[in-house]
Write an enzyme that holds these catalytic residues in place. Structure first.
Site, PDB file in Angstrom:
ATOM      1  N   LEU A 512       0.816  -1.209   0.000  1.00  0.00           N
ATOM      2  CA  LEU A 512       0.000   0.000   0.000  1.00  0.00           C
ATOM      3  C   LEU A 512       0.848   1.257   0.000  1.00  0.00           C
ATOM      4  O   LEU A 512       0.434   2.293  -0.501  1.00  0.00           O
ATOM      5  CB  LEU A 512      -0.925   0.017   1.225  1.00  0.00           C
ATOM      6  CG  LEU A 512      -1.992  -1.087   1.292  1.00  0.00           C
ATOM      7  CD1 LEU A 512      -2.716  -1.026   2.623  1.00  0.00           C
ATOM      8  CD2 LEU A 512      -2.964  -0.950   0.143  1.00  0.00           C
ATOM      9  N   GLY A 515       5.892   4.225   4.815  1.00  0.00           N
ATOM     10  CA  GLY A 515       5.944   5.302   5.793  1.00  0.00           C
ATOM     11  C   GLY A 515       7.336   5.444   6.363  1.00  0.00           C
ATOM     12  O   GLY A 515       8.278   4.760   5.949  1.00  0.00           O
ATOM     13  N   LYS A 534       1.543  -3.140   8.900  1.00  0.00           N
ATOM     14  CA  LYS A 534       2.721  -2.267   8.927  1.00  0.00           C
ATOM     15  C   LYS A 534       3.904  -3.078   9.446  1.00  0.00           C
ATOM     16  O   LYS A 534       3.928  -3.500  10.598  1.00  0.00           O
ATOM     17  CB  LYS A 534       2.482  -1.040   9.798  1.00  0.00           C
ATOM     18  CG  LYS A 534       3.684  -0.082   9.814  1.00  0.00           C
ATOM     19  CD  LYS A 534       3.338   1.302  10.334  1.00  0.00           C
ATOM     20  CE  LYS A 534       3.250   1.341  11.825  1.00  0.00           C
ATOM     21  NZ  LYS A 534       3.169   2.740  12.341  1.00  0.00           N
ATOM     22  N   ASP A 631       2.721  13.925  15.958  1.00  0.00           N
ATOM     23  CA  ASP A 631       3.045  13.784  14.535  1.00  0.00           C
ATOM     24  C   ASP A 631       1.778  13.849  13.690  1.00  0.00           C
ATOM     25  O   ASP A 631       1.571  13.046  12.784  1.00  0.00           O
ATOM     26  CB  ASP A 631       3.794  12.476  14.286  1.00  0.00           C
ATOM     27  CG  ASP A 631       4.535  12.486  12.944  1.00  0.00           C
ATOM     28  OD1 ASP A 631       4.827  13.591  12.441  1.00  0.00           O
ATOM     29  OD2 ASP A 631       4.808  11.407  12.403  1.00  0.00           O
TER      30      ASP A 631
END
Length: 825
Positions: A512, A515, A534, A631
């Site tokens: 996908l 990061g 992730k 963040d």
């Protein structure tokens, strides 16, 4: 130039309007100039064309029903047919090959398959692949995908086979109206790791840098945000290296091509707007032209002049350098010590041999022609280079390994965004301390004593280091075991094998995005639930502390505007988080995409603003943990199927009992452009730090522009400065995204209110900013709004001012990925 090309193509198509469409070509049904071969879904069309109404005729393939169209493949680019010959045809010969015949039945072009086939047919697939099938088996015996011209379609590949010498390179047209082979070619090198190149004839013209298994590290802005379909397959034993790309929706309306002027460009069709979107392009500036600054020179497009010598080097020709001709490059100022004879007069005069040292250069496009040294970690890589006198530099990247350089360092570039660390070998900085002559008078017995003492000390030191290393290693294993057991007691665990099955072994097709802490893959668990996985990379900087922080925080926080954690995995070095899958991806992929941002109407944008505000309110005040996110940015806002926002990525979050108090940290982390002044400069953060980030995010949502890459009328200023300038002039509503401004006239008071709140959130002093409860009330219209104070960052600078400042002070990275960026006071 591209526009001219398309206009000419339209003209040629208007000259030869086809009257009959075929779905296959056979010996009994050839293709003539008044016919075209079409794919089943009418995506592609193949036929005869004449560029710009010239006297030459070609067989080519183009996108069907797209205005303007694009020729993506040409069969006889080396041997055009005369336009006046009306008896030309594309047919199947007696040997089963597809042949292009002139009016005299001479073969002008053929598929040249060696095996004979009876009854073979040719068809055009919806992918743009022209295939020749065997009449008996139906197997494909030839395909145009193996013979690209100037265009790469999804599923095609470009590369090289060093054993056979076969090169599947893209070769440009000679001109925009002449399909014959031009001067520029695009392909892959067979080295490890491989690199993409554009060549101008035999000379390198542009280089994309080394492949790190997800991107080319020499392309600073290579899209790693979402749906990265780039892939490189390298088989060392077979001698093959190929690059390809895919698209997420399996619709082949994207292409990569090499222009007649030497530009590589990625283009895709925007169905909603009804036009081609020209995206990434290279080379974009002089720094991207290969070797602009010569050997041992470094290029920075933001600097004046753009070229400088590496530290420890000086121009070979100062005169040429001052004239702006940097191709001659630089040479070393001080000779390296390694390899010298310690008994030579020069060495003795310098007081003996001193070890060379390595200077760290950050955010670099690494040099060309590296050598890959396998099976070395970062420390061994440095030692290997230090002990090899021919080694001039090294770099270690977790996803690649150890790379070293022996020859002149060529094509180095300094990036403002991304880049890698390069360690440059330099001579030890000799100091004239007058000890050289005394060294000659030391007696031989004294030298022996000194030598033995030194050796003994080294042995003792080595033994101490070894035992300390063993003690620390055992301690780390124990700590990791305890941390894992602590996590296992509180969190839903998913075994690694199940994750491998869910993601098809982390297939590139399931990727996908990428990061700051590692890649994210789409997966499906055994119960049919779609998830986002992730996988934290070892180079991400997110260790067990951040991993534990994110898993515990997100598992204990439950809110409709926070992403939901499904489970996690800790096995060996693997640290994996499994989240709910959100089909509309992250906000930045839509908000900052000119083709897609129109989907975000003002009503949807306002709903997103309100949803994020409610999520932050929950974190700051309503959750029992009371969390500061630290963040908050567009890439960390995910959107579900109804465009409802969900805050994600809690790796940097902190929880406190009293979130209003300012807290000092020595480790400032986050993303420049979103960090509050007191946090970025002094390491002080509180819930008001999140409020500042929320204000930046609000202005980005309203304007559809990034704060970190905003430019207005050639002036270097950020989005906040521009918003304040318009507000001061009473034109605040002009910041509204042009993609939605026409449809939101009735909502102007609401737009002004959101701009107002955004400016209140980005005030310099944390005490001046509203808290999240007040902001939610303001958004609902239940609170009066005070006048905002101007932010400090409102001074306007010319690009030259900015470039000179970068030279003098250094440029901080502006990145959408989270990194540790500065130490607080």
């Amino acid at each position: 130039m591209i526009f001219v090309y398309y206009s000419l193509l339209l003209f040629l198509l208007s000259r030869s309007v086809p009257s009959v469409a075929l779905y296959s070509v056979s010996s009994s049904e050839p293709l003539f100039p008044n016919q075209t071969l079409v794919s089943s879904s009418l995506n592609f069309e193949l036929g005869f064309f004449s560029p710009n109404g010239s006297n030459n005729r070609y067989v080519g393939m183009w996108y069907k029903n797209f205005i303007p169209s694009k020729v993506v493949w040409v069969a006889n680019r080396d041997r055009p047919l005369p336009f006046k010959d009306q008896l030309v045809s594309l047919t199947i010969g007696s040997d089963g090959n597809l042949r292009l015949l002139d009016g005299a039945r001479n073969v002008v072009w053929s598929t040249n398959v060696s095996m004979k086939s009876k009854g073979s047919t040719a068809a055009l697939l919806d992918t743009g692949n022209l295939v020749l099938r065997d009449g008996d088996s139906g197997n494909i015996i030839w395909e145009s995908f193996d013979y690209p011209t100037d265009t790469l379609l999804p599923g095609m590949k470009t590369g090289i086979n060093v054993k056979t010498g076969e090169k599947q390179y893209l070769v440009s047209w000679k001109t925009d109206i002449d399909p014959s082979p031009g001067n520029f070619s695009l392909g892959m090198t067979p080295e490890v790791p491989p690199q993409p190149f554009i060549w101008n004839g035999p000379d390198p013209h542009w280089r994309g840098g080394q492949w790190d298994k997800s991107k080319f590290i020499g392309i600073a802005d290579m899209d790693m945000t979402y749906l990265n379909g780039y892939n490189v397959q390298q088989d060392i034993q077979q001698g093959t290296t190929y690059f390809s790309f895919s698209v997420s929706n399996n619709i082949s309306f994207d292409y990569l091509f090499i222009s007649s002027e030497g530009y590589c460009e990625l283009v895709d069709w925007d169905d909603e707007v009804g036009e081609w979107h020209h995206g990434w392009k290279a080379p974009r500036d002089r720094c991207e032209i290969y070797g602009t600054c010569g050997p041992f020179g470094i290029c920075n497009a933001s600097a004046l002049p753009i070229c400088r010598c590496l530290d420890g080097f000086t121009p070979k020709s100062q005169e040429e350098w001052e004239l702006g001709n940097w191709m001659g490059g630089c040479h070393r100022i001080k000779e390296l010590q390694c390899g010298r004879d310690p008994n030579s007069a020069a060495s003795i005069a310098l007081g003996g041999i001193q070890n060379d040292y390595f200077l760290k250069l950050s955010q670099m496009k690494l040099p060309d022609v590296s050598t890959y040294v396998p099976f070395l970690d970062a420390g061994d890589c440095q030692d290997w280079c230090l002990n090899n006198c021919s080694c001039l530099a090294y770099s270690y990247i977790d996803t690649i390994g150890c790379m070293v350089w022996f020859d002149e360092l060529m094509d180095i570039q300094s990036f403002n965004i991304s880049g890698e660390d390069l360690f440059l070998r330099l001579a030890f900085d000799e100091r004239e301390n007058g000890t050289g002559n005394d060294q000659n008078n030391i007696g031989s017995s004294t030298k022996i004593i000194i030598s033995l003492t030194t050796i003994s000390a080294i042995i003792a030191l080595g033994a101490g280091i070894y035992f300390r290393y063993r003690w620390r290693a055992n301690k780390k294993v124990k700590i990791r075991k305890e941390e894992k057991e602590d996590l296992l007691s509180d969190l839903p665990m998913i075994d690694f094998k199940s994750i491998l099955v869910a993601t098809s072994n982390f297939s590139i097709r399931n990727k996908l995005g990428q990061g700051g802490f590692g890649p994210v893959y789409k997966g499906m668990l055994q119960d049919g639930k779609e998830v986002a996985v992730k996988r934290l990379s070892s180079s991400s900087g997110q260790g067990m502390e951040e991993f534990k922080n994110e898993t515990i925080l997100i598992s204990k926080l439950q809110h409709r505007n926070l992403v939901k954690l499904i489970g996690c995995c800790i096995e060996g070095e693997e640290k994996i988080l499994v989240y709910e899958y959100l089909p509309n991806k992250s906000l930045d992929t839509i908000l900052f995409d000119p083709r897609r941002k129109g989907k975000l109407t003002w009503e949807k944008r306002f709903d997103i603003i309100q949803g994020v505000a409610k999520g932050l309110l929950y974190l700051h005040r309503d959750s029992w943990l009371r969390v500061i996110h630290r963040d908050l940015k567009a890439s960390n806002i995910l959107l579900d199927e109804k465009m409802n926002p969900k805050i994600s990525d809690f790796g940097l979050a902190r929880n406190f009992q009293t979130t209003q108090d300012l807290v000092n940290t020595r480790r400032v982390v986050g993303t420049l452009g979103y960090m509050s002044p007191e946090y970025a400069m002094g390491g002080m953060f509180s819930e008001k730090s999140d409020v500042y980030s929320f204000g930046v995010l609000m202005l980005e949502i309203i304007s559809g522009k990034r704060n970190t890459s905003f430019c207005y009328l050639g002036r270097t200023l950020n989005l906040l400065s521009y918003a304040w300038q318009l507000w001061e002039e009473g034109r605040g509503v002009e910041i509204l995204d042009e993609a939605i401004s026409v449809n939101s006239i009735a909502s102007r008071p609401e737009v002004v209110k959101c701009i107002w709140i955004g400016l209140l959130c980005i005030q310099d002093q944390a005490t001046d900013r509203p808290n999240m409860p007040s902001i939610v009330l303001m958004l609902s219209g239940e609170s009066d709004l005070p006048d905002p104070k101007p932010p400090t960052l409102t001074s306007f600078q010319s690009p030259m001012d900015h470039e000179i400042r970068d030279q003098q002070e250094g440029t901080l990275s502006i990145n959408t990925m989270t990194r540790t960026v500065i130490d607080g006071r």
